[in-house]
Design an enzyme around this catalytic site. Structure first.
Site, PDB file in Angstrom:
ATOM      1  N   CYS A 193      22.726  32.748 -13.908  1.00 32.45           N
ATOM      2  CA  CYS A 193      23.135  33.679 -14.968  1.00 32.45           C
ATOM      3  C   CYS A 193      23.731  34.971 -14.416  1.00 32.45           C
ATOM      4  CB  CYS A 193      21.955  34.010 -15.884  1.00 32.45           C
ATOM      5  SG  CYS A 193      20.719  35.074 -15.129  1.00 32.45           S
ATOM      6  N   LYS A 207     -12.165  12.370   9.977  1.00 33.80           N
ATOM      7  CA  LYS A 207     -11.666  11.847   8.710  1.00 33.80           C
ATOM      8  C   LYS A 207     -10.954  10.541   9.039  1.00 33.80           C
ATOM      9  CE  LYS A 207      -9.185  13.179   4.555  1.00 33.80           C
ATOM     10  NZ  LYS A 207      -8.281  12.043   4.403  1.00 33.80           N
ATOM     11  N   CYS A 259      14.874  35.839 -10.687  1.00 37.39           N
ATOM     12  CA  CYS A 259      15.946  36.204 -11.601  1.00 37.39           C
ATOM     13  C   CYS A 259      15.353  37.126 -12.658  1.00 37.39           C
ATOM     14  CB  CYS A 259      16.493  34.938 -12.240  1.00 37.39           C
ATOM     15  SG  CYS A 259      17.449  35.265 -13.712  1.00 37.39           S
ATOM     16  N   CYS A 265      21.180  35.881  -9.605  1.00 39.77           N
ATOM     17  CA  CYS A 265      20.762  34.535  -9.994  1.00 39.77           C
ATOM     18  C   CYS A 265      21.975  33.604  -9.991  1.00 39.77           C
ATOM     19  CB  CYS A 265      20.139  34.583 -11.378  1.00 39.77           C
ATOM     20  SG  CYS A 265      19.820  32.958 -12.067  1.00 39.77           S
ATOM     21  N   CYS A 294      18.670  34.012 -19.056  1.00 37.27           N
ATOM     22  CA  CYS A 294      19.054  33.108 -17.968  1.00 37.27           C
ATOM     23  C   CYS A 294      18.918  31.679 -18.467  1.00 37.27           C
ATOM     24  CB  CYS A 294      18.158  33.314 -16.755  1.00 37.27           C
ATOM     25  SG  CYS A 294      18.477  32.084 -15.467  1.00 37.27           S
ATOM     26  N   ASP A 315      -8.780   7.313   8.694  1.00 35.44           N
ATOM     27  CA  ASP A 315      -7.588   6.996   7.911  1.00 35.44           C
ATOM     28  C   ASP A 315      -7.653   5.540   7.462  1.00 35.44           C
ATOM     29  OD1 ASP A 315      -5.236   7.351   6.651  1.00 35.44           O
ATOM     30  OD2 ASP A 315      -4.009   7.487   8.461  1.00 35.44           O
ATOM     31  N   GLU A 327     -17.173  15.770  10.987  1.00 36.44           N
ATOM     32  CA  GLU A 327     -17.022  14.360  11.361  1.00 36.44           C
ATOM     33  C   GLU A 327     -15.576  13.945  11.191  1.00 36.44           C
ATOM     34  OE1 GLU A 327     -19.526  13.818   8.022  1.00 36.44           O
ATOM     35  OE2 GLU A 327     -18.258  12.227   7.204  1.00 36.44           O
ATOM     36  N   LYS A 353      -6.926  19.015   8.588  1.00 33.31           N
ATOM     37  CA  LYS A 353      -5.986  17.981   8.991  1.00 33.31           C
ATOM     38  C   LYS A 353      -5.403  18.272  10.369  1.00 33.31           C
ATOM     39  CE  LYS A 353      -5.144  15.175   6.440  1.00 33.31           C
ATOM     40  NZ  LYS A 353      -4.215  15.064   5.316  1.00 33.31           N
ATOM     41  N   ALA A 361       0.835  -1.208   0.000  1.00 32.42           N
ATOM     42  CA  ALA A 361       0.000   0.000   0.000  1.00 32.42           C
ATOM     43  C   ALA A 361       0.868   1.255   0.000  1.00 32.42           C
ATOM     44  CB  ALA A 361      -0.926  -0.016   1.203  1.00 32.42           C
ATOM     45  N   TYR A 403     -20.414   7.525   5.000  1.00 37.82           N
ATOM     46  CA  TYR A 403     -20.441   8.993   5.133  1.00 37.82           C
ATOM     47  C   TYR A 403     -20.858   9.726   3.865  1.00 37.82           C
ATOM     48  CZ  TYR A 403     -15.666   8.272   3.345  1.00 37.82           C
ATOM     49  OH  TYR A 403     -14.577   7.878   2.614  1.00 37.82           O
TER      50      TYR A 403
HETATM   51  S1  IVH Z   1     -16.119  12.723   2.099  1.00 36.45           S
HETATM   52  C1  IVH Z   1     -17.192  14.006  -2.067  1.00 36.45           C
HETATM   53  N1  IVH Z   1     -15.859  12.041   4.613  1.00 36.45           N
HETATM   54  O1  IVH Z   1     -10.768  11.035   2.673  1.00 36.45           O
HETATM   55  C2  IVH Z   1     -16.874  13.609  -0.656  1.00 36.45           C
HETATM   56  N2  IVH Z   1     -14.153  11.392   3.109  1.00 36.45           N
HETATM   57  O2  IVH Z   1      -9.186  12.989   1.248  1.00 36.45           O
HETATM   58  C3  IVH Z   1     -15.652  12.780  -0.570  1.00 36.45           C
HETATM   59  N3  IVH Z   1     -12.358  10.087   4.127  1.00 36.45           N
HETATM   60  O3  IVH Z   1     -11.267   9.655  -0.501  1.00 36.45           O
HETATM   61  C4  IVH Z   1     -15.263  12.192   0.689  1.00 36.45           C
HETATM   62  N4  IVH Z   1     -13.175  10.058   6.168  1.00 36.45           N
HETATM   63  O4  IVH Z   1     -11.391   8.095   1.526  1.00 36.45           O
HETATM   64  C5  IVH Z   1     -15.323  12.002   3.396  1.00 36.45           C
HETATM   65  N5  IVH Z   1     -15.776  11.452   6.860  1.00 36.45           N
HETATM   66  C6  IVH Z   1     -15.246  11.422   5.641  1.00 36.45           C
HETATM   67  C7  IVH Z   1     -14.031  10.764   5.383  1.00 36.45           C
HETATM   68  C8  IVH Z   1     -13.507  10.782   4.103  1.00 36.45           C
HETATM   69  C9  IVH Z   1     -12.186   9.655   5.380  1.00 36.45           C
HETATM   70  C10 IVH Z   1     -11.410   9.845   3.030  1.00 36.45           C
HETATM   71  C11 IVH Z   1     -12.021   9.314   1.759  1.00 36.45           C
HETATM   72  C12 IVH Z   1     -11.625  10.289   0.691  1.00 36.45           C
HETATM   73  C13 IVH Z   1     -10.462  10.978   1.309  1.00 36.45           C
HETATM   74  C14 IVH Z   1     -10.288  12.358   0.744  1.00 36.45           C
END
Ligand code: IVH
Length: 747
Positions: free
Chosen positions: A431, A127, A446, A428, A452, A129, A125, A323, A43, A235
C-alpha cells in the site's frame, strides 16, 4: 513429532511452511497415483500430512490457499482398530540452545515459586528417534498396545507389539493397571541389514531407521513385524492404579525391575549445569550409540512437582526436549520476497534454488526480519559472525526437525561482485504506507492499518476463518474478491452486504460464480452468524498475539463483550505504564551493556511505573487482565493497544453493532467449583498464586481479585487480612488451602 508448535509461528512463517508442504503433498500424490512410483515413504508422507493439518488447525484460513486440503483433511484410512488413550499421549516442547534450557528452568522456578538456589533436580535421557507406544498391563498381563495417533486416539497394534523382544508379556509386582510408554526403534545395524535384505528380494527400502521402525510396527500381519528387529525403551507412563514411585528416576528403576529396557544414558542431574554437561556428553557419543537420537529430554524429577506444573494443551510444563543442531545444505539465494501479514508485519522470505536438506526439498526459508538479514539477532547481538545476507549469495540452509528452514550461514568468498546489501523496504510493498519499526520491536510493520489491502485482506480472511466467524460460502477467496471489488472493506461490511447489494440478489447473482442458490445461501449464512460466541468474536478481530486459546480464555473470564471492553479501558493507564517499563528496561539493558555493569531491571521498571502514577483501579484491572489463564503481559498489551486505537475501536464498534454476542459456557460443569467465583488471599504454601488461579479456572471457577457480594469462596492462607474480614462480614464461605485442595480433589 519434533516440530515447532504452529501457534508459536508468525502467520507469514506458517504460510511459507504450509505452501511448501502443500506443493510436496501434491507432488507425492501425483507420483503415487499417476506414476506409481512413490518417492516418499509412507511414514514421511504421513508426517507431512500431520504437519499440514497441524498448521491448518492453527491457521484455518490457509484452507483457502491449500490445494490438498480436501484430500488431506481426513485421517489416513487404516486397517487398525482405534484405541482412545486413557491418558493423553503428549509431545514435548523444544529447546535448541543452552540458554533455552536455562530459561526453561527459571520459568519452572517462577511458576513453582522456588528461589533460584532451591534444589530442583532433573532427569536427562536421550530422545530416541522412533515412534512412541503405550503398553497397557492389567493384573500384570499385556492387554493392549497403542500407537500415539493424534495423542487422544491411537492405533491398536497389540499383536505386533507382542512380537517385540523388549516388551514383556507378563509382569510380576506391577500395579493392577499400568500403562508403560516408551519408544519403538530400530538399531543402525538392524536397519542396514533389513535394507540389504530388501535390496536383494525387491522389498521396500527405508529412508531411515525411524521410518523402518514405523513401517514395521504398522504391519497388518504381525508375522512381518516379528521378522523385523524392533526394540523398545520405556520412559514414561499413562494410566496407573497406584503410583509407581515418588520421582522420575525411581520410576525408571521400577521399569527396569519389572523387566523393561530403559536407556542406559538416563541420569539424575541436580543442577542445570549438570544437565547441560550430560547433554554435551551424549552429543559426543551420539555417532557410536548404534541407534538414532535427536536430542536429550529433561524432566523434573520430583513427581509432586510434575503434578503441580501440569500440562499446556499438548506438552507437559515439566519436561523439554533439547534438540541437537540441525541438518545443513548450501544453495543459491535467488531473491527475497516481502509478505505483509494480518498485523502489518513485513516478513522477508528467501527464494532459494531448490536443495535437499535432510531428505526434504527446500525452496524457501524464513529470513525473520531486517536485523536477521543484516546479521543481528533479536537482542541486537551478532549472528553468523555479522555476515549479512544478499541476493545472489550462497547460503547454508538448516532444518531442525520439521521447523521451517532457516539460513545458517553465508559464504562470503562466493559472493558475486555486484551483490549489494539488502535494502529492507521502509514502505509497505502493498500500500506504500510507511513501514515503521518501533523501539523494541524486531519487526517492521506497515502503518497503513485497514487502508493496506494486504492487512485488510488478511484480517478479513482471518475473520471468516474456521475458528472465527466461519461463514459458510464465504471463504478467503470470496472475501478477497469482495474486498478487491470494494464491497467489503472491513468485517462489519459483511453484515451489510445484503442491505447494500442484495436487492433482488441481482447484483450478487450477476457476479461470476454466484447463482440464485449460492447467493441466498450466503446471505442466510451471514444472518446465522449475527449470533456469535464471544470467544469467536474476540479471536475474529485478529488482534496481534490474541490467538484462539487466548480469545477463549478472555471470553470465559469476562463473559460479555461489554465487560471486556470496560476492563480494557479501565486497565489502559496501567498498560501504558507497562509499556513504559518495558522501554525503560530496554534502555537500561543497553546502558548496562555499554557500561559493563549489571542491569538494575526491577528498580528501573518500578521507577518508570511510579512516574506515571497509575490509578489503583487501573492497576487492579491490568492485574486482572494479565492473570487470565495463559494471557500474560504481551498479549494483554496488544489487546489494550487495539482497543485504544481509535480507528480499530471504531471498526470493532461498527461490527459489534450487527451482532448478538453469546456468553461462553463454563468449561467444566461437573467440577464442584464450576461457575463459582473464588478469591485467593494470604500466602499459599502448596502452590503459587498463578498456579492456584490456573487450576481453579481449569475447573470452571472464576478467580477474582477482591471480595464482593458475588464471591462464593475465599481461600485464605496465613496472613489473610482485610479480605478475610470482609468475607466474614458478607458471609462468604471461607476455607484454608488444604480445605480448598480437598474440595477440588487435589489434596
Ligand atoms: S517423554 C509426557 N522421553 O518424543 C512425556 N519422549 O517430542 C512425553 N521421545 O512423543 C514424552 N524419547 O515419542 C519422552 N526419552 C523420551 C523420549 C521421548 C523420544 C519422543 C516421544 C514423544 C516425542 C515428543
Amino acid at each position: 513429532m519434533t516440530e515447532q508448535d504452529p501457534r508459536s509461528l508468525t502467520e507469514a512463517e506458517a504460510r511459507v511452511e504450509f505452501q511448501d508442504l502443500d506443493a510436496k503433498i501434491a507432488a507425492a500424490d501425483l507420483a503415487y497415483h499417476q506414476e506409481d512410483a512413490p518417492d516418499l515413504s509412507d511414514a514421511d508422507y504421513d508426517r507431512l500430512k500431520r504437519r499440514y493439518l497441524a498448521l491448518l488447525d492453527a491457521f484455518p484460513e490457509f484452507a483457502e490457499i491449500g490445494a490438498r486440503v480436501d484430500t488431506v483433511g481426513a485421517p489416513a484410512a487404516s486397517g487398525f482398530g482405534k484405541i482412545p488413550h486413557a491418558v493423553r499421549m503428549m509431545s514435548l516442547g523444544n529447546a535448541f540452545e543452552d540458554q533455552d534450557v536455562e530459561d526453561f528452568a527459571s520459568g519452572l522456578r517462577r511458576y513453582l515459586g522456588l528461589a533460584a538456589d532451591a534444589p530442583l533436580a532433573f532427569t536427562a535421557e536421550p530422545k530416541i528417534d522412533g515412534l512412541s507406544l503405550s503398553l497397557r498391563y492389567e493384573q500384570g498381563k499385556l492387554v493392549q498396545a497403542a500407537t500415539r495417533g493424534d495423542g487422544a486416539v491411537g492405533e491398536n497394534v497389540t499383536e505386533n507389539a507382542r512380537t517385540i523382544v523388549d516388551i514383556p508379556h507378563e509382569l510380576t509386582g506391577a500395579p493392577e493397571v499400568l500403562e508403560v510408554r516408551g519408544e519403538v526403534y530400530m538399531s543402525h545395524a538392524d536397519f542396514e541389514a533389513l535394507n540389504a535384505r530388501h535390496a536383494e528380494t525387491g522389498g521396500k527400502i527405508f529412508a531411515n531407521p525411524r521410518n523402518a521402525a514405523a513401517g514395521s510396527l504398522r504391519q497388518l500381519d504381525a508375522e512381518i513385524t516379528r521378522a523385523r528387529p524392533l526394540r523398545f525403551f520405556a520412559y514414561s507412563w499413562g494410566e496407573l492404579s497406584e503410583p509407581l514411585a515418588a520421582t522420575q528416576i525411581e520410576v525408571i528403576r521400577r521399569f527396569e525391575a519389572l523387566g523393561f529396557q530403559t536407556n542406559p544414558l538416563t541420569r539424575l542431574c541436580e543442577t542445570i549445569d549438570e544437565v547441560l554437561a550430560h547433554y554435551h556428553s551424549i552429543e559426543a557419543q551420539r555417532a557410536d550409540l548404534g541407534y538414532d537420537i535427536d536430542g536429550v529430554v529433561y524432566k523434573v524429577n520430583d513427581l509432586s512437582l510434575q503434578e503441580r506444573l501440569g500440562f499446556r494443551s499438548t506438552t507437559p510444563r515439566w519436561a523439554i526436549a533439547h534438540k541437537f543442531p540441525a541438518e545443513l545444505a548450501w544453495t543459491h539465494l535467488e531473491g527475497i520476497d516481502i509478505q505483509v501479514g494480518r498485523t502489518g508485519a513485513l516478513s522477508p522470505v528467501a527464494r532459494l534454488h531448490p536443495v535437499t536438506v535432510g531428505g526434504v526439498v527446500v525452496s524457501n526459508a524464513t529470513l525473520h526480519n531486517e536485523d536477521y538479514i543484516a546479521g543481528l539477532d533479536s537482542k541486537g547481538e551478532v549472528i553468523r559472525g555479522g555476515k549479512d545476507i544478499r541476493i545472489g549469495d550462497w547460503v547454508q540452509i538448516y532444518r531442525a526437525g520439521d521447523v521451517i528452514p532457516k539460513v545458517a550461514d553465508v559464504d562470503i568468498d562466493r559472493r558475486p561482485a555486484q551483490a549489494v546489501p539488502y535494502a529492507f523496504p521502509t514502505t509497505c510493498p502493498r500500500c506504500g504506507s510507511p513501514a515503521v519499526r518501533e523501539e523494541g520491536d524486531a519487526v517492521r510493520r506497515c502503518s497503513g492499518g485497514l487502508i493496506c489491502p494486504a492487512q485488510a485482506v488478511e484480517k478479513l480472511r482471518h475473520f471468516v476463518s474456521r475458528s472465527a466467524f466461519d461463514i459458510e460460502g464465504l471463504g478467503a477467496k470470496q472475501v478477497e474478491q469482495f474486498h478487491s471489488d470494494g464491497w467489503v472493506k472491513e468485517p462489519a461490511d459483511i453484515f451489510e452486504l445484503k442491505a447494500r447489494y442484495g436487492s433482488g440478489l441481482q447484483q450478487l447473482k450477476n457476479r461470476e460464480g454466484w447463482g440464485d442458490k449460492s447467493a441466498s445461501a450466503l446471505f442466510q449464512a451471514i444472518e446465522d452468524k449475527r449470533n456469535i460466541e464471544l470467544g469467536r468474536l474476540i479471536f475474529g478481530l485478529g488482534i496481534r498475539h490474541v490467538g484462539e486459546v487466548a480469545a477463549k480464555d478472555l471470553a470465559l473470564h469476562f463473559l460479555s463483550w461489554e465487560t471486556l471492553v470496560q476492563a480494557a479501558d479501565l486497565a489502559r493507564p496501567a498498560a501504558v505504564a507497562h509499556r513504559a517499563a518495558d522501554e525503560a528496561e530496554l534502555a537500561e539493558r543497553h546502558a548496562a551493556q555499554t557500561e559493563g555493569r549489571r542491569a538494575r531491571i526491577s528498580d528501573v521498571r518500578a521507577a518508570a511505573i511510579a512516574a506515571l502514577d497509575v490509578p489503583a483501579e487501573a492497576q487492579a484491572a491490568w492485574d486482572d487482565l494479565i492473570s487470565v489463564d495463559g494471557l500474560g503481559p504481551s498479549v494483554a498489551l496488544s489487546l489494550s493497544d487495539a482497543f485504544a486505537n481509535a480507528e480499530e475501536r471504531a471498526a470493532f464498534d461498527r461490527l459489534v453493532a450487527h451482532l448478538t454476542v453469546i456468553a461462553p459456557e463454563a468449561p467444566s460443569e461437573d467440577s464442584p467449583v464450576a461457575g463459582k467465583t473464588v478469591v485467593f488471599t494470604g500466602s499459599l504454601e502448596k502452590m503459587t498464586r498463578a498456579e492456584a488461579k490456573a487450576r481453579a479456572e481449569a475447573l470452571g471457577a472464576k478467580v477474582a481479585g477482591s471480595v464482593s457480594k458475588k464471591t462464593d469462596i475465599l481461600v485464605a492462607g496465613p496472613g489473610a487480612g482485610s479480605k478475610a474480614t470482609k468475607a466474614a462480614e458478607l458471609g462468604v464461605l471461607t476455607m484454608d488451602e488444604d480445605q480448598w485442595l480437598a474440595l477440588i480433589g487435589q489434596a
